[in-house]
Design an enzyme around this catalytic site. Structure first.
Site: not given
Length: 355
Positions: A238, A269, A181, A301
């Protein structure tokens, strides 16, 4: 544009040439040409139908994601959206500090984390107008639909900066690491770079070894009241498919090496997974488990994957093993030491303008 136009013109000439060369062949092969046209038409219709189906599928998936987000929030009080400064004002001036985040639809957490980071940067750099940009359009759309607040995405924020005549643009991401990202952000800002005299980037939170050390100290100090020898303190990150996912294992290794053997790092993840963390906790003689997000915000989350009541949440998994579990729903942006790191990263970027 000129090159594109020239290319299109040359293609048109080539097409016309092929048409004139084929006239005699067409008179002797009318039925073949007719068949070809019919086949082409069918193919085009099939392609259009496939395209329409793909668009409808994408639209349906987006709507399903939004409905799922709404359903998940029904069990949580996300807070008063009107208390949050979405920082999309004009009249920016020549200097802008654009704070870019993934974003969250959890209003209180957004204000207490991303908003707190923005406020800290504004206090540290009064000569810069601090503005906000989110990279997650699904969050932007959800907040706009639910609360009537329209947060700028990155493209909108950059266009706003251009229209306001910004000369010096400092982009400070609140990202945890230099992952996929972050790289996408650099590319998107780069497409607008010609509009500004200077464009510089602040580093993500975990960049240098010193960053890691200070974040380690920050989270250990933040949870010191639970560090009683009988409690496993577990942080949930994350996770990413990028190589930068290694930051989680690095943080784990540092904690262990520094004697914080009851501190554990996992991800939602990627790896280490919740199963990896559970195995480490079970190897010790712990009675309680503290769960806390290793994320800037305490959003979906944290509230669902970590602290939710579903059987696959971290909370449920540890409770099923007989542990007393306490969830700390707070994002890293609420920590003053973390905010200070972002200030220092932005300062380094600002200093680079005059070098």
């Amino acid at each position: 544009m000129k090159k594109t136009l020239a290319l299109l013109m040359s293609l048109a000439v080539v097409t016309a040439t092929f048409a004139s060369c084929g006239e005699s062949a067409e008179s002797s092969s009318t039925s073949e040409a007719s068949s070809s046209v019919e086949t082409t038409t069918v193919a085009e219709e099939t392609t259009e139908a496939e395209t329409t189906t793909e668009e409808e599928t994408t639209e349906a998936e987006t709507e399903a994601e939004e409905e799922e987000a709404e359903d998940e929030e029904e069990n949580y009080e996300t807070g008063d959206a009107s208390l949050d400064n979405i920082r999309n004002q004009d009249e920016i001036g020549e200097n802008e500090l654009l704070v870019v985040s993934f974003g969250t639809s959890y209003n209180d957490s957004r204000r207490l984390t991303i908003g707190a980071i923005e406020d800290a940067l504004e206090s540290a750099f009064p000569e810069y107008s601090v503005r906000r940009g989110f990279t997650a359009n699904i969050i932007i759309d959800h907040v706009n639909k639910r609360d009537g607040l329209l947060i700028d995405d990155v493209d909108a924020a950059l266009s706003r900066a251009e229209e306001n005549g910004v000369k010096n643009l400092v982009v400070q991401p609140t990202h945890l690491m230099n992952g996929l990202e972050y790289n996408d952000l650099i590319a998107e800002v780069g497409s607008h770079a010609d509009a500004f005299e200077n464009v510089v980037f602040g580093e993500p939170l975990l960049t240098s070894d010193d960053d890691f050390k200070r974040v380690e100290e920050a989270i250990v100090d933040w949870t010191s009241e639970y560090d009683d020898g009988k409690t496993a303190i577990c942080f949930m990150g994350h996770g990413t498919e990028a190589d930068s996912n290694a930051v989680y294992q690095k943080m784990q290794d540092m904690l262990t090496a520094d004697g914080h053997e009851n501190y554990f790092i996992g991800t939602v993840e990627a790896t280490p997974s919740v199963d990896d963390v559970l195995a480490l906790v079970k190897a010790g003689e712990y009675e309680r488990v503290i769960l806390e997000p290793l994320m800037v915000v305490a959003g979906d989350h944290a509230n669902n994957d970590m602290a939710g009541d579903e059987e696959d949440s971290w909370k449920s998994i540890f409770e099923a093993e007989g542990y007393e579990v306490q969830c700390l729903l707070r994002g890293l942006g609420e920590n003053e030491a973390i905010r200070q790191l972002y200030i220092e990263h932005a300062q380094k970027a600002i200093d680079s303008i005059s070098e």
